[in-house]
Design an enzyme around this catalytic site. Sequence first.
Site, PDB file in Angstrom:
ATOM      1  CE1 TYR A  44      -4.184   0.939  -0.170  1.00  0.00           C
ATOM      2  CE2 TYR A  44      -4.213  -1.227   0.243  1.00  0.00           C
ATOM      3  CZ  TYR A  44      -4.850   0.009  -0.152  1.00  0.00           C
ATOM      4  OH  TYR A  44      -6.099  -0.466  -0.539  1.00  0.00           O
ATOM      5  CD  GLU A  46      -4.906   5.506   0.808  1.00  0.00           C
ATOM      6  OE1 GLU A  46      -4.829   6.120   1.688  1.00  0.00           O
ATOM      7  OE2 GLU A  46      -5.899   4.804   0.291  1.00  0.00           O
ATOM      8  CG  ASP A 190      -8.320   9.844 -24.632  1.00  0.00           C
ATOM      9  OD1 ASP A 190      -7.209   9.127 -24.661  1.00  0.00           O
ATOM     10  OD2 ASP A 190      -9.428   9.646 -23.874  1.00  0.00           O
ATOM     11  CB  THR A 216      -4.686   3.685 -22.090  1.00  0.00           C
ATOM     12  OG1 THR A 216      -4.467   3.494 -23.596  1.00  0.00           O
ATOM     13  CG2 THR A 216      -6.369   4.051 -21.794  1.00  0.00           C
ATOM     14  CE  LYS A 219      -7.044   1.619 -25.275  1.00  0.00           C
ATOM     15  NZ  LYS A 219      -8.274   2.488 -25.317  1.00  0.00           N
ATOM     16  NE  ARG A 225      -7.325  -3.498 -19.538  1.00  0.00           N
ATOM     17  CZ  ARG A 225      -7.274  -3.897 -20.784  1.00  0.00           C
ATOM     18  NH1 ARG A 225      -6.740  -4.944 -21.269  1.00  0.00           N
ATOM     19  NH2 ARG A 225      -8.151  -3.273 -21.294  1.00  0.00           N
TER      20      ARG A 225
END
Length: 383
Positions: A44, A46, A190, A216, A219, A225
């Site tokens: 973790y 954060e 984008d 992203t 691609k 991902r």
Amino acid sequence: MDKIFELIEAETKRQHEQVQLIPSENFISEEVKMALASDLSNKYAEGYPGKRYYQGNKIIDEIENLAIDRGKKLFGVPHLNVQPYSGSPANSAIQMALLNPGDKICGMKLSAGGHLTHGHPKITFSGKFFNSVQYDVDAEGKINYEELAEFVKNEKPKLIYAGTTAYPWIFKWDEFRKIADSVGAWLVADISHIAGLIVGGVHPDPAPFVDVFMSTTHKTLRGPRGAIIGVTERGIERDEKLATKIDNAVFPGMQGGPHMNTIAAMAVAFEEDGKAEFKIYAEQIVKNAKVLAETLKNQKIKVFGTENHLMVVAVGEGRGKEMAEKLEENGIIVNANTIPHDTAGPLKPSGIRIGSPAMTTRGWKEKEFTKVGIRIAACCQGR
Ligand SMILES: *Cc1c(COP(=O)(O)O)cnc(C)c1O
């Protein structure tokens, strides 16, 4: 063996036996896969490097900083956030940073190739919480920049998206900039589909023209991902707090703990994307798509495109899904897609969308794309 691993093996086999022509898909390297499957998934973290809410993050900080530095260099921007879980949350974070509920957002219509997250009305976050206005393409599937300029002058949106999922033409970033400036709107690129083409030098770079870009990473970039948000020099000139606003919108605005295994895998992919081989890969993607489009056109099939990695092919009114299924029976994987000004409506699209990035990764060149083009044409024409 656990059933799930049998299924994973079966899916791996399917991916390698069939011809994968969905333009948003790709094959990651073994190194990217190793980072994804690593123990980083256990941690973790954060917050951001140097400002974490949990202990034990010294190594994690180095990993995230390395991903950020490599990404900044790759895209030539002063600020990069590598934490977005995927493209859709990245767009939500940008909207949270730059808009208030009810503000006007402008994107391309879904039916023209825009993305759901660019203000698609009613059923999406961006369409429900903002006042959305959407632009179309012309009969050839191209943006008419003069009409868009008029549209934007009348509507006066606060944020304009330039970016799509099914646009086979080059984006004119300078035109978008002029249009955004005419009403003082934020301009967001984008580049989810074309980021790999941009870093590979076969599509113009939006960074000099836009305030913010997002992409992203799975691609054409050929990474895990996930998604990134970049803030350009231009964006920071306009608002010196822009980078902080974006970071705060990603965490704590939209997300909790970052997926550190994904971020490490991004760092691996960014290193690969900066290599000379990747430039050759990007050039081959475009060459392959062109050859495929020409092959289909030579068989008298209506093709929209192409100047990039994808094309939209008209297969008869309302027959997109049927044709995609028929191609699947023949071992060729594509998806049904609306064609520009589709008369059959979005639920019964009249086209299929085809892209070259995945099979180019697998080593396909002009010869193989010509062959598959002839097979696709035969399927489409019922031969
Ligand atoms: C793929 C894509 C997205 C969304 O990405 P997800 O990771 O599927 O959420 C956003 N915008 C564009 C233009 C895309 O092509």
